[in-house]
Design a protein around this motif. Structure first.
Motif, short mmCIF file in Angstrom:
data_model
loop_
_atom_site.label_atom_id
_atom_site.label_comp_id
_atom_site.label_asym_id
_atom_site.label_seq_id
_atom_site.Cartn_x
_atom_site.Cartn_y
_atom_site.Cartn_z
N MET A 1 0.83 -1.18 0.00
CA MET A 1 0.00 0.00 0.00
C MET A 1 0.88 1.25 0.00
N LYS A 2 0.52 2.22 -0.82
CA LYS A 2 1.28 3.47 -0.94
C LYS A 2 0.93 4.43 0.20
N ASN A 3 1.87 5.29 0.57
CA ASN A 3 1.66 6.35 1.54
C ASN A 3 1.74 7.69 0.83
N ILE A 4 0.66 8.48 0.96
CA ILE A 4 0.59 9.78 0.30
C ILE A 4 0.43 10.86 1.37
N LEU A 5 1.30 11.86 1.31
CA LEU A 5 1.22 13.02 2.20
C LEU A 5 0.80 14.23 1.38
N VAL A 6 -0.28 14.90 1.82
CA VAL A 6 -0.71 16.16 1.23
C VAL A 6 -0.31 17.25 2.21
N LEU A 7 0.47 18.21 1.73
CA LEU A 7 1.06 19.20 2.61
C LEU A 7 0.66 20.62 2.21
N CYS A 8 0.29 21.41 3.22
CA CYS A 8 -0.09 22.80 3.03
C CYS A 8 0.49 23.61 4.19
N THR A 9 0.19 24.89 4.22
CA THR A 9 0.73 25.72 5.30
C THR A 9 0.14 25.33 6.65
N GLY A 10 -1.19 25.39 6.77
CA GLY A 10 -1.82 25.19 8.08
C GLY A 10 -2.66 23.95 8.23
N ASN A 11 -2.73 23.11 7.19
CA ASN A 11 -3.51 21.88 7.22
C ASN A 11 -4.94 22.14 7.69
N SER A 12 -5.54 23.19 7.13
CA SER A 12 -6.89 23.54 7.55
C SER A 12 -7.90 23.52 6.41
N CYS A 13 -7.44 23.69 5.18
CA CYS A 13 -8.38 23.90 4.08
C CYS A 13 -8.02 23.08 2.83
N ARG A 14 -7.07 23.56 2.04
CA ARG A 14 -6.76 22.91 0.76
C ARG A 14 -6.23 21.50 0.94
N SER A 15 -5.31 21.29 1.87
CA SER A 15 -4.78 19.94 2.09
C SER A 15 -5.86 19.01 2.64
N GLN A 16 -6.76 19.55 3.43
CA GLN A 16 -7.85 18.75 3.97
C GLN A 16 -8.82 18.31 2.86
N HIS A 19 -7.06 15.65 0.87
CA HIS A 19 -7.06 14.44 1.68
C HIS A 19 -8.40 13.72 1.52
N GLY A 20 -9.48 14.47 1.65
CA GLY A 20 -10.82 13.88 1.53
C GLY A 20 -11.06 13.24 0.17
N TYR A 21 -10.70 13.95 -0.89
CA TYR A 21 -10.90 13.40 -2.24
C TYR A 21 -10.00 12.20 -2.51
N LEU A 22 -8.72 12.32 -2.16
CA LEU A 22 -7.81 11.19 -2.41
C LEU A 22 -8.25 9.95 -1.65
N LYS A 23 -8.68 10.14 -0.42
CA LYS A 23 -9.16 9.00 0.37
C LYS A 23 -10.38 8.35 -0.29
N ALA A 24 -11.28 9.17 -0.80
CA ALA A 24 -12.49 8.65 -1.43
C ALA A 24 -12.21 7.99 -2.78
N MET A 25 -11.19 8.44 -3.49
CA MET A 25 -10.95 8.00 -4.86
C MET A 25 -9.95 6.85 -5.00
N GLN A 26 -9.13 6.58 -3.99
CA GLN A 26 -7.99 5.68 -4.18
C GLN A 26 -8.32 4.19 -4.08
N ASN A 27 -9.52 3.83 -3.72
CA ASN A 27 -9.97 2.44 -3.72
C ASN A 27 -9.05 1.48 -2.97
N GLY A 28 -8.61 1.86 -1.78
CA GLY A 28 -7.83 0.96 -0.95
C GLY A 28 -6.39 0.74 -1.37
N LYS A 29 -5.89 1.56 -2.29
CA LYS A 29 -4.52 1.39 -2.79
C LYS A 29 -3.50 2.23 -2.04
N ALA A 30 -3.98 3.13 -1.16
CA ALA A 30 -3.05 4.04 -0.49
C ALA A 30 -3.60 4.47 0.86
#
Length: 139
Positions: A1-16, A19-30
């Protein structure tokens, strides 16, 4: 399983949102993680705009990148120029680094309609980016 880090300044908006979309779209691969070089708490506008698209990020937490020390990253995605330029060194020989500077809707001043439109614009750009990333990297 792959590990993906989404990084932003404050982890409050864009990275969140990413994160939500990637989690929903990755079908258990990451495993998807998001973090900031600072922590600003979860932005209510981001939570609301994601809910409109059927993605619940209300239980996400605002995390500092240092909390994930020791994880072997396959991808590190920076979603704002500030994080890309100011991120502490993340040792990862294997990580593919990807950068896309998304518009920051949390900075928009104006009416509720103008703020909503800003979050909608950012959310849709992030959703399209995440869809393309998943299609390219996992199909």
């Amino acid at each position: 399983m792959k590990n993906i880090l989404v990084l932003c300044t404050g982890n409050s908006c864009r990275s969140q949102m990413a994160h939500g979309y990637l989690k929903a779209m990755q079908n258990g691969k990451a495993k998807i993680y998001s973090a900031g070089i600072e922590t600003h708490g979860l932005n209510p506008g981001a939570v609301a705009i994601m809910k409109e698209d059927g993605i619940d990020i209300s239980k996400h937490t605002s995390n500092n990148v240092d909390e994930y020390d020791g994880i072997s990253w396959d991808y590190i995605i920076t979603v704002c120029d500030h994080a890309r330029e100011n991120c502490p060194y993340i040792p990862s020989k294997m990580a593919k680094r990807i950068h896309h500077n998304f518009f920051d809707p949390s900075k928009v001043q104006g009416t509720e309609e103008e703020k909503h439109a800003a979050f909608l614009k950012a959310r849709n750009e992030i959703r399209n980016f995440c869809k393309g990333f998943i299609e390219k990297e996992f199909n």
